[in-house]
Enzyme design. Sequence first.
Site, PDB file in Angstrom:
ATOM      1  N   ASP A  67     -25.680  58.483 -33.777  1.00 22.83           N
ATOM      2  CA  ASP A  67     -26.626  57.376 -33.937  1.00 22.83           C
ATOM      3  C   ASP A  67     -27.917  57.803 -34.614  1.00 22.83           C
ATOM      4  O   ASP A  67     -28.190  58.997 -34.758  1.00 22.83           O
ATOM      5  CB  ASP A  67     -26.927  56.731 -32.569  1.00 22.83           C
ATOM      6  N   ASN A 136     -28.001  54.113 -17.774  1.00 29.18           N
ATOM      7  CA  ASN A 136     -27.311  52.830 -17.618  1.00 29.18           C
ATOM      8  C   ASN A 136     -25.847  52.885 -18.067  1.00 29.18           C
ATOM      9  O   ASN A 136     -25.183  51.871 -18.167  1.00 29.18           O
ATOM     10  CB  ASN A 136     -28.049  51.736 -18.406  1.00 29.18           C
ATOM     11  N   HIS A 138     -24.846  54.040 -21.053  1.00 26.34           N
ATOM     12  CA  HIS A 138     -24.602  53.945 -22.507  1.00 26.34           C
ATOM     13  C   HIS A 138     -24.056  55.255 -23.057  1.00 26.34           C
ATOM     14  O   HIS A 138     -24.363  56.334 -22.559  1.00 26.34           O
ATOM     15  CB  HIS A 138     -25.841  53.443 -23.276  1.00 26.34           C
ATOM     16  N   GLU A 143     -25.046  49.924 -25.502  1.00 26.25           N
ATOM     17  CA  GLU A 143     -25.736  49.563 -24.262  1.00 26.25           C
ATOM     18  C   GLU A 143     -24.877  48.590 -23.454  1.00 26.25           C
ATOM     19  O   GLU A 143     -24.084  47.829 -24.026  1.00 26.25           O
ATOM     20  CB  GLU A 143     -27.064  48.870 -24.595  1.00 26.25           C
TER      21      GLU A 143
HETATM   22  C1  F6R Z   1     -27.945  60.470 -28.371  1.00 28.24           C
HETATM   23  C2  F6R Z   1     -27.170  59.453 -27.674  1.00 28.24           C
HETATM   24  C3  F6R Z   1     -27.525  58.972 -26.307  1.00 28.24           C
HETATM   25  C4  F6R Z   1     -27.884  60.100 -25.336  1.00 28.24           C
HETATM   26  C5  F6R Z   1     -28.288  59.521 -23.976  1.00 28.24           C
HETATM   27  C6  F6R Z   1     -28.732  60.592 -23.004  1.00 28.24           C
HETATM   28  O1  F6R Z   1     -27.394  60.730 -29.649  1.00 28.24           O
HETATM   29  O2  F6R Z   1     -26.255  58.988 -28.241  1.00 28.24           O
HETATM   30  O3  F6R Z   1     -26.429  58.241 -25.797  1.00 28.24           O
HETATM   31  O4  F6R Z   1     -26.794  60.948 -25.187  1.00 28.24           O
HETATM   32  O5  F6R Z   1     -29.323  58.594 -24.149  1.00 28.24           O
HETATM   33  O6  F6R Z   1     -29.925  61.163 -23.471  1.00 28.24           O
HETATM   34  P1  F6R Z   1     -30.526  62.468 -22.774  1.00 28.24           P
HETATM   35  O7  F6R Z   1     -29.569  63.573 -23.088  1.00 28.24           O
HETATM   36  O8  F6R Z   1     -31.846  62.680 -23.463  1.00 28.24           O
HETATM   37  O9  F6R Z   1     -30.633  62.183 -21.325  1.00 28.24           O
END
Ligand code: F6R
Length: 248
Positions: A67, A136, A138, A143
Amino acid sequence: MRVVVVENDKEMSREAANLIQERIKEKPNSVLGLATGSTPIGTYKELIRYHEQGSVFFSKATAFNLDEYCGLDGDHAQSYARFMKENFFQSIDIDSENTFIPKGNAEDKQVECERYDALIRERGGIDLQLLGIGENGHIGFNEPNDLLSAGTHRVELDQGTIEANSRFFDSYEEVPKSALTMGMGTILKAKEIVLLASGVKKAEAIRGLLSGKISTKNPASFLQLHPRVTIIIDREIADAIQLNQDIA
Ligand code: F6R
């Protein structure tokens, strides 16, 4: 689904890096799906270390990131393109021509998303997808919602995700409110998936992921449909959800 419980972040990073290293050794021209965020930083550090020791090389590998924020160009300090360069790509021998990330500042986001999916298909699909998980549930920026999208698409970020990500920006206002992300289909088409999670804040999301039920309200729960997934979680999460290895 294989669940590995580790004692701390270091062990988690080592497990993940070992798995990635093994796959690259088996298939040097592997197509990797990569994630940003805090969780995989240790894994990238370990892989850099292995590379410096001469035990793994990425010169034939390709990487597609999950992303990118909308509106940030690739040089912006908080863009995921820059994150990947600084935390991984600049320290290994991957060819920059073989690293891809959705262009968050593309004029026509729809065209960019279609181009990205076509590029993944052209490269033979993703061999190994590395994932973190949001509090959550995702994955990528898919989401929780009534409907989830299959292909790469533009998404409005949840309030909670914006708040969680604001730690990397000077203020909440500066956090982009939308992103381009691989869709659920793009992720689930990967031949193998490894998801990392640590800290009790991720416990509910992991509970949903291991619940035996699939819900668009916990996008990660769809990983239960995939034949080759490894979930690496820390003891804090395992204790919080009273993990019984049998449910895996
Ligand atoms: C990042 C991504 C997100 C993260 C998620 C957890 O490329 O796709 O899904 O993996 O938000 O983020 P952290 O690792 O910062 O807790």
